[in-house]
Scaffold this motif. Structure first.
Motif, PDB file in Angstrom:
ATOM      1  N   GLU A 169      -5.375  -8.953   2.843  1.00 39.86           N
ATOM      2  CA  GLU A 169      -4.891  -7.910   3.750  1.00 39.86           C
ATOM      3  C   GLU A 169      -6.017  -7.426   4.664  1.00 39.86           C
ATOM      4  O   GLU A 169      -5.846  -7.300   5.879  1.00 39.86           O
ATOM      5  CB  GLU A 169      -4.345  -6.745   2.912  1.00 39.86           C
ATOM      6  CG  GLU A 169      -3.664  -5.653   3.704  1.00 39.86           C
ATOM      7  CD  GLU A 169      -3.336  -4.438   2.833  1.00 39.86           C
ATOM      8  OE1 GLU A 169      -3.878  -4.327   1.710  1.00 39.86           O
ATOM      9  OE2 GLU A 169      -2.554  -3.594   3.287  1.00 39.86           O
ATOM     10  N   GLY A 170      -7.203  -7.179   4.074  1.00 38.98           N
ATOM     11  CA  GLY A 170      -8.345  -6.697   4.856  1.00 38.98           C
ATOM     12  C   GLY A 170      -8.773  -7.694   5.911  1.00 38.98           C
ATOM     13  O   GLY A 170      -9.028  -7.330   7.067  1.00 38.98           O
ATOM     14  N   ARG A 171      -8.813  -8.981   5.535  1.00 35.37           N
ATOM     15  CA  ARG A 171      -9.224 -10.004   6.507  1.00 35.37           C
ATOM     16  C   ARG A 171      -8.193 -10.173   7.608  1.00 35.37           C
ATOM     17  O   ARG A 171      -8.533 -10.428   8.768  1.00 35.37           O
ATOM     18  CB  ARG A 171      -9.474 -11.329   5.784  1.00 35.37           C
ATOM     19  CG  ARG A 171     -10.824 -11.348   5.090  1.00 35.37           C
ATOM     20  CD  ARG A 171     -10.922 -12.453   4.067  1.00 35.37           C
ATOM     21  NE  ARG A 171     -12.252 -12.447   3.451  1.00 35.37           N
ATOM     22  CZ  ARG A 171     -12.623 -11.574   2.528  1.00 35.37           C
ATOM     23  NH1 ARG A 171     -11.790 -10.621   2.120  1.00 35.37           N
ATOM     24  NH2 ARG A 171     -13.848 -11.636   2.017  1.00 35.37           N
ATOM     25  N   MET A 172      -6.918 -10.096   7.232  1.00 35.23           N
ATOM     26  CA  MET A 172      -5.873 -10.242   8.247  1.00 35.23           C
ATOM     27  C   MET A 172      -5.932  -9.091   9.250  1.00 35.23           C
ATOM     28  O   MET A 172      -5.796  -9.306  10.453  1.00 35.23           O
ATOM     29  CB  MET A 172      -4.502 -10.307   7.579  1.00 35.23           C
ATOM     30  CG  MET A 172      -4.304 -11.656   6.900  1.00 35.23           C
ATOM     31  SD  MET A 172      -2.675 -11.858   6.186  1.00 35.23           S
ATOM     32  CE  MET A 172      -2.627 -13.666   6.064  1.00 35.23           C
ATOM     33  N   ALA A 173      -6.146  -7.884   8.741  1.00 35.37           N
ATOM     34  CA  ALA A 173      -6.265  -6.728   9.631  1.00 35.37           C
ATOM     35  C   ALA A 173      -7.440  -6.916  10.579  1.00 35.37           C
ATOM     36  O   ALA A 173      -7.341  -6.640  11.776  1.00 35.37           O
ATOM     37  CB  ALA A 173      -6.411  -5.453   8.814  1.00 35.37           C
ATOM     38  N   ALA A 174      -8.559  -7.450  10.062  1.00 35.32           N
ATOM     39  CA  ALA A 174      -9.742  -7.674  10.903  1.00 35.32           C
ATOM     40  C   ALA A 174      -9.458  -8.694  11.998  1.00 35.32           C
ATOM     41  O   ALA A 174     -10.053  -8.655  13.069  1.00 35.32           O
ATOM     42  CB  ALA A 174     -10.917  -8.134  10.041  1.00 35.32           C
ATOM     43  N   ALA A 175      -8.543  -9.623  11.721  1.00 39.98           N
ATOM     44  CA  ALA A 175      -8.202 -10.644  12.713  1.00 39.98           C
ATOM     45  C   ALA A 175      -7.092 -10.159  13.658  1.00 39.98           C
ATOM     46  O   ALA A 175      -6.574 -10.937  14.452  1.00 39.98           O
ATOM     47  CB  ALA A 175      -7.764 -11.939  12.019  1.00 39.98           C
ATOM     48  N   GLY A 176      -6.716  -8.886  13.534  1.00 43.44           N
ATOM     49  CA  GLY A 176      -5.708  -8.330  14.444  1.00 43.44           C
ATOM     50  C   GLY A 176      -4.280  -8.567  13.992  1.00 43.44           C
ATOM     51  O   GLY A 176      -3.327  -8.356  14.742  1.00 43.44           O
ATOM     52  N   MET A 177      -4.092  -9.034  12.754  1.00 42.16           N
ATOM     53  CA  MET A 177      -2.740  -9.277  12.246  1.00 42.16           C
ATOM     54  C   MET A 177      -2.219  -8.012  11.595  1.00 42.16           C
ATOM     55  O   MET A 177      -2.982  -7.143  11.182  1.00 42.16           O
ATOM     56  CB  MET A 177      -2.744 -10.388  11.203  1.00 42.16           C
ATOM     57  CG  MET A 177      -3.369 -11.648  11.687  1.00 42.16           C
ATOM     58  SD  MET A 177      -3.523 -12.867  10.367  1.00 42.16           S
ATOM     59  CE  MET A 177      -1.970 -13.704  10.540  1.00 42.16           C
ATOM     60  N   GLU A 178      -0.905  -7.968  11.468  1.00 45.03           N
ATOM     61  CA  GLU A 178      -0.293  -6.853  10.775  1.00 45.03           C
ATOM     62  C   GLU A 178       0.104  -7.350   9.385  1.00 45.03           C
ATOM     63  O   GLU A 178       1.057  -8.115   9.240  1.00 45.03           O
ATOM     64  CB  GLU A 178       0.941  -6.398  11.556  1.00 45.03           C
ATOM     65  CG  GLU A 178       1.389  -5.025  11.191  1.00 45.03           C
ATOM     66  CD  GLU A 178       2.661  -4.657  11.939  1.00 45.03           C
ATOM     67  OE1 GLU A 178       3.342  -3.746  11.485  1.00 45.03           O
ATOM     68  OE2 GLU A 178       2.947  -5.301  12.968  1.00 45.03           O
ATOM     69  N   ALA A 179      -0.670  -6.977   8.385  1.00 50.01           N
ATOM     70  CA  ALA A 179      -0.398  -7.440   7.023  1.00 50.01           C
ATOM     71  C   ALA A 179       0.284  -6.325   6.241  1.00 50.01           C
ATOM     72  O   ALA A 179      -0.184  -5.192   6.214  1.00 50.01           O
ATOM     73  CB  ALA A 179      -1.695  -7.845   6.342  1.00 50.01           C
ATOM     74  N   LEU A 180       1.422  -6.653   5.632  1.00 44.21           N
ATOM     75  CA  LEU A 180       2.167  -5.677   4.839  1.00 44.21           C
ATOM     76  C   LEU A 180       2.272  -6.198   3.413  1.00 44.21           C
ATOM     77  O   LEU A 180       2.512  -7.381   3.208  1.00 44.21           O
ATOM     78  CB  LEU A 180       3.579  -5.503   5.404  1.00 44.21           C
ATOM     79  CG  LEU A 180       3.715  -5.147   6.883  1.00 44.21           C
ATOM     80  CD1 LEU A 180       5.168  -5.279   7.316  1.00 44.21           C
ATOM     81  CD2 LEU A 180       3.214  -3.730   7.120  1.00 44.21           C
ATOM     82  N   LEU A 181       2.107  -5.304   2.436  1.00 41.14           N
ATOM     83  CA  LEU A 181       2.327  -5.698   1.049  1.00 41.14           C
ATOM     84  C   LEU A 181       3.809  -5.481   0.720  1.00 41.14           C
ATOM     85  O   LEU A 181       4.410  -4.490   1.157  1.00 41.14           O
ATOM     86  CB  LEU A 181       1.445  -4.881   0.103  1.00 41.14           C
ATOM     87  CG  LEU A 181      -0.068  -5.129   0.238  1.00 41.14           C
ATOM     88  CD1 LEU A 181      -0.836  -4.225  -0.712  1.00 41.14           C
ATOM     89  CD2 LEU A 181      -0.417  -6.589  -0.031  1.00 41.14           C
ATOM     90  N   SER A 182       4.380  -6.409  -0.037  1.00 45.18           N
ATOM     91  CA  SER A 182       5.831  -6.352  -0.318  1.00 45.18           C
ATOM     92  C   SER A 182       6.186  -5.192  -1.235  1.00 45.18           C
ATOM     93  O   SER A 182       7.338  -4.786  -1.304  1.00 45.18           O
ATOM     94  CB  SER A 182       6.298  -7.660  -0.946  1.00 45.18           C
ATOM     95  OG  SER A 182       5.628  -7.867  -2.179  1.00 45.18           O
ATOM     96  N   HIS A 183       5.201  -4.657  -1.946  1.00 47.36           N
ATOM     97  CA  HIS A 183       5.477  -3.539  -2.860  1.00 47.36           C
ATOM     98  C   HIS A 183       4.172  -2.865  -3.253  1.00 47.36           C
ATOM     99  O   HIS A 183       3.092  -3.450  -3.115  1.00 47.36           O
ATOM    100  CB  HIS A 183       6.215  -4.031  -4.112  1.00 47.36           C
ATOM    101  CG  HIS A 183       5.436  -5.008  -4.934  1.00 47.36           C
ATOM    102  ND1 HIS A 183       4.642  -4.620  -5.998  1.00 47.36           N
ATOM    103  CD2 HIS A 183       5.287  -6.346  -4.836  1.00 47.36           C
ATOM    104  CE1 HIS A 183       4.071  -5.696  -6.524  1.00 47.36           C
ATOM    105  NE2 HIS A 183       4.435  -6.747  -5.838  1.00 47.36           N
TER     106      HIS A 183
END
Ligand SMILES: [Zn+2]
Length: 384
Positions: A212-226
């Motif tokens: 999640e942290g790496r995806m956010a750094a790459a400008g992605m929107e990462a959501l956890l399913s729960h």
């Protein structure tokens, strides 16, 4: 039947008018039983769309096509009736869907014949339903139709590919649902180690956070399913990703076996084993699998199609990975190392990047680094 043409009037004309208005071919107006110029134009447009003779006159073929066009999938129960075969655009959509999933319903012709029934029964049998050959709400749900409007296009698996090609190579702006397996009081695989208990749920939620942290750094929107305290069902996890309009779903698990020697890495994508498969899901599963194998030296346990609920009910490419066996000493030792979990997160991120590069990348598997991924995203320096 009597032919209807410009200048005619009466209830049959009103019926044709109402049908064309419902399709959006004719602008809605006050109820009218008059066959005027606007109606003639609408009839021609409809005839052209359907490949009929474009004469602006409603004869038997045009009338039949108008009746068929009223039905969209889900409006009524569909079944084979030898005495009066059901016809309509809903039957056509069902046939297209069955063909797309690899069930031979014959040529999609909008007529519910014996071959359509046989194909539907096979589908129902494969998906654990009563093979009654009738297409009602339950079957539609399994076909992936419930809750979305079907307009006669080719939905589902082919749409995934179109979407991928339109998505562009950049990670920025992509919405990813990360699904850590288990959760709450459901801990998944568990093994006592060094006086404490290691659980699958702890490990995969840790990897999910790193990803999640790496995806956010790459400008992605990462959501956890729960959240950490819930364990939703697979259908609920899929529903979350559908509602979020995710581009990709990644489900993270660690396996366990009664045999301590069982070890290695496996990836799963949607497929029924009879040829129907999510090609984008398969591609992503392959990228993730290969990147992980190259960087972790885990045993290759393969990439497999599965009709599991999580993979079947999601409307976007979905991949489940089983990252080693908690019951194996070697795999467990690796998983307990935070550095290894970083490598896992980076491998998965690079694999997602490769998916969006559509094979345009020049880096051999296992060599594309996290810093390079960031660098390729707009204006970001390497080494951040
Ligand atoms: Zn699990």
């Amino acid at each position: 039947m009597q032919l209807l043409r410009r200048g005619d009037a009466g209830p049959p004309v009103a019926e044709v008018r109402a049908a064309l208005e419902a399709m959006g071919v004719l602008e809605a107006s006050a109820p009218s039983g008059l066959f005027d110029d606007a109606l003639e134009h609408a009839v021609r447009v409809f005839q052209q769309q359907r490949g009929l003779i474009t004469d602006g006159v409603v004869g038997p073929a045009t009338y039949r096509a108008l009746r068929d066009a009223r039905w969209s999938l889900g409006d009524r129960m569909l079944r084979f009736d030898p005495a009066a075969q059901m016809t309509g655009d809903d039957v056509f959509a069902l046939q297209e869907r069955l063909l797309e999933l690899g069930y031979d319903s014959g040529r999609a012709d909008g007529v519910f014949g014996r071959q359509t029934e046989q194909a539907l029964r096979s589908f129902q049998r494969d998906y654990g339903m009563t093979p009654d050959g009738m297409c009602g709400p339950r079957t539609l749900r399994h076909l992936g139709y419930l809750g979305r409007k079907v307009t006669g296009g080719r939905p589902g698996l082919l749409r995934e590919q179109e979407r991928l090609h339109r998505a562009g190579p950049r990670l920025s702006g992509k919405r990813i649902v990360i699904d850590p397996g288990h959760g709450g009081s459901e801990r998944g695989a568990a093994v006592g180690a060094g006086g404490s208990t290691v659980t699958e749920a702890d490990l995969v939620s840790d990897i999910a956070r790193r990803l999640e942290g790496r995806m956010a750094a790459a400008g992605m929107e990462a959501l956890l399913s729960h959240g950490p305290h819930d364990c939703p069902s697979d259908a609920e996890r899929a529903g979350f990703a559908n509602t979020a309009g995710a581009d990709v779903l990644l489900s993270l698990h660690v396996d366990a076996s009664p045999s301590p020697s069982a070890n290695g890495l496996a990836a799963f994508h949607f497929g029924t084993g009879n040829g129907a498969t999510s090609t984008v899901g398969e591609a992503l599963a392959g990228f993730i699998h290969r990147e992980l194998l190259a960087r972790t030296r885990m045993l290759d346990c393969g990439v497999h199609p599965r009709p599991w609920e999580l993979l079947r009910l999601t409307r976007m490419p979905a991949v489940r990975v089983e990252i080693g066996y908690l019951t194996n000493d070697g795999d467990r030792t690796a998983l307990l190392d935070p550095g290894f979990r970083d490598v896992v997160a980076e491998s998965i991120l690079v694999a997602v990047k490769r998916l969006y590069l559509l094979g345009q990348d020049d880096k051999p598997t296992g060599t594309f680094t996290w810093a390079e991924v960031l660098q390729r995203e707009e204006g970001r320096p390497a080494g951040v």
